[in-house]
Design a protein around this motif. Structure first.
Motif, short mmCIF file in Angstrom:
data_model
loop_
_atom_site.label_atom_id
_atom_site.label_comp_id
_atom_site.label_asym_id
_atom_site.label_seq_id
_atom_site.Cartn_x
_atom_site.Cartn_y
_atom_site.Cartn_z
N GLN A 165 -81.78 -0.22 122.90
CA GLN A 165 -81.05 1.03 123.12
C GLN A 165 -81.34 1.61 124.50
N SER A 198 -79.41 -0.50 130.05
CA SER A 198 -78.15 -0.03 130.61
C SER A 198 -77.39 -1.23 131.16
N SER A 253 -77.62 -4.33 118.57
CA SER A 253 -78.72 -3.52 119.07
C SER A 253 -80.00 -3.82 118.29
N SER A 298 -68.40 -0.66 121.95
CA SER A 298 -68.88 0.70 122.20
C SER A 298 -70.15 0.89 121.39
N SER A 299 -71.13 1.52 121.99
CA SER A 299 -72.38 1.80 121.28
C SER A 299 -72.25 3.07 120.42
N GLN A 300 -71.13 3.76 120.55
CA GLN A 300 -70.90 4.99 119.80
C GLN A 300 -70.00 4.72 118.60
N SER A 301 -70.24 5.45 117.52
CA SER A 301 -69.40 5.32 116.34
C SER A 301 -68.06 6.02 116.58
N ASP A 302 -67.04 5.66 115.79
CA ASP A 302 -65.75 6.30 115.91
C ASP A 302 -65.12 6.39 114.52
N HIS A 336 -64.55 2.88 112.49
CA HIS A 336 -65.75 2.25 111.96
C HIS A 336 -66.36 3.07 110.82
N GLU A 337 -66.37 4.39 110.98
CA GLU A 337 -66.91 5.25 109.94
C GLU A 337 -66.07 5.15 108.66
N HIS A 395 -59.28 5.79 117.35
CA HIS A 395 -59.48 7.23 117.25
C HIS A 395 -58.30 7.94 116.57
#
Length: 209
Positions: free
Chosen positions: A88, A91, A103, A134-138, A141-142, A198
């Protein structure tokens, strides 16, 4: 360590201790692995062998090794699915040649699912999801996770095609992005849909019916 010329999985890890643990995970799955902490040896054998998957653990790599590996030029690695394990704290710019980013700490169930899908096939995923990393949830995926919908996520078209060669999901969902525009016309599946990760989930849900 298996001989490189008989390996199904190529695995690079800068930390020696992890390599034997990795081999133990797959020894009962009739998969042969070639593991090394020498990136130059890895690259030399990669030109001679056709493994099912290439895996790079960059979480313990020095900066120069990470830079060398993350270029992922096609002439170095061919079109084999590439899995990158990262910390994590790392970069990096996602590389379009990488099929999967995992990850640390590692989800071994997910890693096994990916490798078995390419090596053995016949997995029962409902969805093949081709999207950008993307390392972020959206929302998408949720929504999938909340409903326990099984899906195989991949980040490039070549790897998606390899997956479909041995697996038959109910539908293929493709993120509406410039790099994936051609996928709908090249991937061998009858139910292919573009989705916006999104957008309103109610619009996406109809693609499961």
């Amino acid at each position: 360590m298996q001989q490189a010329n008989s390996a199904d999985i190529f695995y690079f890890d800068a930390r020696r201790g992890v390599q034997s643990a990795f081999n133990d995970i797959f020894e009962n799955k009739t998969l042969k692995t070639f593991t090394t902490d020498n990136i130059y040896q890895f690259l030399r054998y990669a030109r001679e062998v056709s493994p099912e998957v290439m895996i790079f653990n960059l979480s313990g790599a020095d900066r120069q090794t990470a830079i060398t590996v993350q270029s992922f030029k096609q002439e170095m690695f061919g079109d084999f699915p590439i899995i990158v394990m990262y910390s994590q704290n790392d970069s990096f710019e996602p590389n379009p040649r990488v099929a999967h980013y995992l990850s640390m700490p590692l989800d071994y169930h997910r890693l096994s699912d990916i490798i078995e899908s390419y090596s053995f096939g016949a997995k029962k995923h409902q969805i093949l999801l081709l999207d950008r990393f993307s390392s972020q949830s959206d929302k998408l995926h949720e929504w999938l996770a909340a409903r326990n919908i099984s899906y195989f996520e991949v980040h490039n078209i070549d790897a998606a095609a390899r997956y479909l060669h041995k697996n038959q999901p109910y539908a293929v969902w493709i993120e509406y992005a410039p790099e994936f525009i051609s996928a709908r016309h090249t991937l061998p599946h009858q139910r292919i849909f573009y989705v916006d990760r999104h957008q309103d989930i109610a619009e996406i849900q109809k693609f499961l019916s």
